[in-house]
Structures are given as C-alpha cells and as structure tokens.
Motif scaffolding. Sequence first.
Motif, PDB file in Angstrom:
ATOM      1  N   GLU A   1      -4.522 -12.050  -1.074  1.00 34.85           N
ATOM      2  CA  GLU A   1      -4.527 -10.720  -1.714  1.00 34.85           C
ATOM      3  C   GLU A   1      -5.359 -10.687  -2.990  1.00 34.85           C
ATOM      4  OE1 GLU A   1      -2.273  -8.163   0.272  1.00 34.85           O
ATOM      5  OE2 GLU A   1      -3.289  -9.837   1.275  1.00 34.85           O
TER       6      GLU A   1
ATOM      7  N   ALA B   1     -11.436  -5.359   9.913  1.00 36.17           N
ATOM      8  CA  ALA B   1     -10.039  -5.108   9.562  1.00 36.17           C
ATOM      9  C   ALA B   1      -9.199  -6.370   9.655  1.00 36.17           C
ATOM     10  CB  ALA B   1      -9.469  -4.016  10.471  1.00 36.17           C
TER      11      ALA B   1
ATOM     12  N   VAL C   1     -10.292  -8.950   6.797  1.00 37.99           N
ATOM     13  CA  VAL C   1      -9.886  -8.580   5.441  1.00 37.99           C
ATOM     14  C   VAL C   1      -8.366  -8.651   5.317  1.00 37.99           C
ATOM     15  CG1 VAL C   1      -9.865  -6.730   3.721  1.00 37.99           C
ATOM     16  CG2 VAL C   1     -11.946  -7.187   5.017  1.00 37.99           C
ATOM     17  N   ALA C   2      -7.648  -8.189   6.342  1.00 37.34           N
ATOM     18  CA  ALA C   2      -6.190  -8.257   6.300  1.00 37.34           C
ATOM     19  C   ALA C   2      -5.701  -9.690   6.181  1.00 37.34           C
ATOM     20  CB  ALA C   2      -5.601  -7.603   7.545  1.00 37.34           C
TER      21      ALA C   2
ATOM     22  N   SER D   1      -7.967   0.139   9.819  1.00 32.94           N
ATOM     23  CA  SER D   1      -7.309  -0.055   8.521  1.00 32.94           C
ATOM     24  C   SER D   1      -5.807   0.208   8.637  1.00 32.94           C
ATOM     25  CB  SER D   1      -7.934   0.863   7.467  1.00 32.94           C
ATOM     26  OG  SER D   1      -9.261   0.479   7.186  1.00 32.94           O
TER      27      SER D   1
ATOM     28  N   ASN E   1      -3.906  -2.548  10.300  1.00 27.69           N
ATOM     29  CA  ASN E   1      -3.961  -3.843   9.624  1.00 27.69           C
ATOM     30  C   ASN E   1      -3.536  -3.756   8.161  1.00 27.69           C
ATOM     31  OD1 ASN E   1      -5.471  -6.021  11.503  1.00 27.69           O
ATOM     32  ND2 ASN E   1      -6.292  -3.988  11.918  1.00 27.69           N
TER      33      ASN E   1
ATOM     34  N   LEU F   1      -4.408  -1.893   5.668  1.00 25.03           N
ATOM     35  CA  LEU F   1      -5.522  -1.838   4.724  1.00 25.03           C
ATOM     36  C   LEU F   1      -5.740  -0.425   4.210  1.00 25.03           C
ATOM     37  CD1 LEU F   1      -8.239  -4.012   6.514  1.00 25.03           C
ATOM     38  CD2 LEU F   1      -6.643  -4.732   4.717  1.00 25.03           C
TER      39      LEU F   1
ATOM     40  N   THR G   1     -10.546  -2.401   2.614  1.00 23.43           N
ATOM     41  CA  THR G   1     -10.099  -3.342   1.591  1.00 23.43           C
ATOM     42  C   THR G   1      -8.573  -3.395   1.561  1.00 23.43           C
ATOM     43  OG1 THR G   1      -9.998  -1.678  -0.168  1.00 23.43           O
ATOM     44  CG2 THR G   1     -12.127  -2.744   0.187  1.00 23.43           C
ATOM     45  N   ARG G   2      -8.056  -4.248   0.713  1.00 16.97           N
ATOM     46  CA  ARG G   2      -6.604  -4.364   0.593  1.00 16.97           C
ATOM     47  C   ARG G   2      -6.036  -3.470  -0.506  1.00 16.97           C
ATOM     48  NH1 ARG G   2      -8.566  -9.521   1.661  1.00 16.97           N
ATOM     49  NH2 ARG G   2      -8.691  -9.961  -0.571  1.00 16.97           N
TER      50      ARG G   2
ATOM     51  N   ARG H   1       1.836  -2.641   1.205  1.00 13.49           N
ATOM     52  CA  ARG H   1       1.063  -3.651   1.929  1.00 13.49           C
ATOM     53  C   ARG H   1       1.682  -5.028   1.752  1.00 13.49           C
ATOM     54  NH1 ARG H   1      -3.107  -6.050   4.409  1.00 13.49           N
ATOM     55  NH2 ARG H   1      -3.564  -8.102   3.563  1.00 13.49           N
TER      56      ARG H   1
END
Length: 511
Positions: free
Chosen positions: A31, A185, A188-189, A209, A212, A214, A243-244, A504
Amino acid sequence: MLRLLPLLLLLACATNSPADTVSETPIDLSELTIAEIHAAYRAGDYTSEGLVTAYFARMDSLDGQLNAITIRNPEALATARGLDAEFAETGTLRPLHGIPLLVKDNINTAGMPTTAGSRALADFVPENDAFIIARLREAGAILIAKTNMAEWAFSPMHSESTTAGTTRNPYDLDHVPAGSSGGTAAAVAANLATVGLGTDTGNSIRGPSSHNALVGFRTTLGLISREGIVPLYLRNDVVGPMTRTVADATHVLQAMTGVDAADPITRRSEGKVPADYTKFLDPDGLRGARLGVLRALSDDDPDPEIAQLFSLALNDLERLGATVVDPVEVPRFQELRQAQWCNTFRRDVEDFLATYVKRDTVASLEDIIRIGTDSDYARGGLEEARTTTGRYGDSEVPCGDAYTDPRRIAFREAIEATMDSLELDAIVFPSWNHPAAQIDNFEEGYRGDNSQVISPHTGQPGFTVPMGFTESGLPAGLQFLGRMYAEPTLIRVTSAYEQGTHLRRPPGLDR
C-alpha cells in the motif's frame, strides 16, 4: 516513516529485468503511496533504484499466480539510477519522481512492444512514446512494466490475450479482474507497482478498479490525449489512472492533462483545467455536498450483498456531511440510453496501423483476422467489427463524438439538467451490481456492469472508489458521476469518502 519487509523482497529481479544492485534498506511495498515514497527519498531511507528492484522481486514472487505482467522494462533500473543522481545533485523531486508505473499494453511505449494482447501486433515496437507516456516520464515516473489486457480491449468481462493468456483476480484467483484493463488492476491491487494506467471505452478502468478495490478515474472525454493508444472505439476511448488511493490517482491525472494537436478533441479542454488538481483533495469534502442516487442503475437486479454495501455507502456519505437525494429520476432515461454504441473499430484500428505500425502485412482488419488469435472472445469481436457498421440499433444514424453527436448531447443534457435542478454535485451508484464472475463461467457470470450506461456516451467523468467487500472477500466499487470537466468536484467528494471510510484492503497473496 520507513516500513519494513522481509529481505526476501529485495532479491534480484527476473532475468529479463537487469539488476546489479539492491536497496540497502528493506522496503515494505504494501500500500505504498506517492507521498510516502517521496518522504522516504527526502529522508534518504531508500532510492528509486532500490524501489524498482523491490517491485521486480515482488513480481517474481507473486505474478506467477496473477499473470498480470506482460513485459518488464529493461531500462527501468537505469532510469531509476538517473533519477537518483538528479535528486542527489538538485535536491528537488519532480511531481512523480521515482514513482514506478505500470502501463496497459495498448499504450505506445518507445522501445517496448505494444501488442494490445494480439498476435498481429506481437512484434510491434513503437518508435515514440504516446503523448501521455512522454508527459509521465517528464514528471519523473518510471515505466517498470506493461500489463495484460483483454485482446484488442474487446472484453469488459475478463482479461485474456493471445500474447499473455488470462489474468486472475488477486482477491480470489478463480475470479476475473474484469476487463479490459485487468492486468493493471490485478498488479496494482497486489502492490506490484505504485500506480498504473488503464483505458476505458465503456467500463475498462472502472470495472477492473471496482473488482480489485482500487480507485479508477474515467475523466471527461477531451481532458487527456489518446494519441499513440491502440483504439477500440475512439469516439469513447479514455485513458486514466488506476491506483490504490484518490491522492495517487490525482497526481497521475495532473501529469497527463494537456492539449495535444495529435488528438484534436483535447482542444475542448482549453480553459477548463485547473493549475493544480491536488488542491481539491479534501478529507472534509463531503460536508455540504449534494449527491443523487440513480436507482435506475443501482436497483437493476443487484446482488443482495452489493445492494447492502451500497446502502451502507449512502449512510456513510450522509455521516460524512453530504445530503443524499434519493431517488433521482432523469427524464426519458431509458429511452435516451438506447442506441448509443457505435462499432468504429475497423476505421479506428486501421488508422492506428497506418499511422504507427506502417506495415503492408498488417494494414487492415482482414489482415488482423488472417493473422489470427488464440482467444475465442477476441475472434468474435473481430468478426463483429467486420460485419457491423454504424450505430447499434439504427445503422443509418451517424456516429459522432460527445460534443457533436445529437444523441450523445441529448443524453448528457438530460442528466446535467437533472443535476442542475436538484443542485447535485454528483450522482452515485455501484460501479457493478454484482461481484466478479468466475473465470470458468465469465460470460454467464457477467452481470451488473453499470459503467457502460452513461459516461462513455455522454463524455462525463466517472470515478470509482472502494465500497467494501462481499462476505467471500470480493471487492465492490462506488461510482461518482460528474458534470463535464468536474474532476475537481469528483476529487473532493471521492477523497472525502475514501478518507472517511478506509474500505480498501490488500489481497491476501502474501499470507
């Protein structure tokens, strides 16, 4: 503050990614945000080179499960060293200085293949970066790898390509990450890079997104250039961050905007782009906001768990200071949403082939079909593109962009007039009414994709943020639809929702 991770993550990366040094200090990649990375650079805790090395090692460890990465950038470590030397000399960090970036494999990257997941482009290596890639490199981003996608971006359902096979959802490997930007996705996740890029013709940033956990920004059509991107339907295509966090997506957005003569629709953005989008990040941004609930989407055969998460989200929005107007009804909504799609793939892809690929052997849709594909789904999409012309539902009505097409304009005006009459800042609905389908049953399991309905046709921006998880651990997303060029408003309300809920969580691949 520097966070720690077992030294295993700092082993040298795969053989197709050069590595002759490792970071001196372990880096916890879980993260990790742009702000944390820049703070660590300033503190001297680690370097761009060490960060890239750590991400490559994480790819070695986890991507065998995901199949999200198609190719790593052999120049990434050299770029990182150059950025480290620059910072050592100047003491100044560029906006995205040393930030590792993943790029969907339909975006031109100089010196690396851009395949769109297809056999026809398997050996196509563009000479120049797409406009947005040049902007991101100028901002200091490090392109570390390209990501798998649904072949030719045809599928919103799953991410399967001839060049790389099928990508899996990191929250449950038996499920899809959605399409077509599923590789970005999933990666990045799973914290295989800091930020990523996707493209969205109807769903393909927001769907993956939401599946996942995001943040995904589909921005106003015209705000960001699509030059150098393999098109699906250019009249709808948008590129944007995945992005997260909302803050990270905003920083990436900031770097990509700008008028590009090679994509004339970007001239529509002149005078509508603030100098600094990041100033709209506001943890109290929902206080006094007015948000409308579009039940025509949220109540369309929802999965009970998604419906419950949406109900909780509405409660959270009110708790955080928003007035929720429920329901919102758009006059003639069901009528206006019809016959909005146009299959312009032949025209758009043949123009791309002529402009960038420049080969007599790959110049037409028929050439692509002749070269072939391993994907049954992509094969169906190619055949449909060969036989279908014009607007679905009425082939005699021409297809235009969101600023000139009467049907698209009418749809947008009805929505924005409703927003104006109720003084709404945004409209909200679940990004998908159902959780991710199983890979082995993705077509029958494809249900509840709300992202396709409005913004790809009207041109309006739609941002998705994490809304929570089902009992089985599959993510869901909440979507905020805004007026044209209302990205500042959407940044304000989505950042406040995110900071007020912290919904998240990363997948459990490390366990």
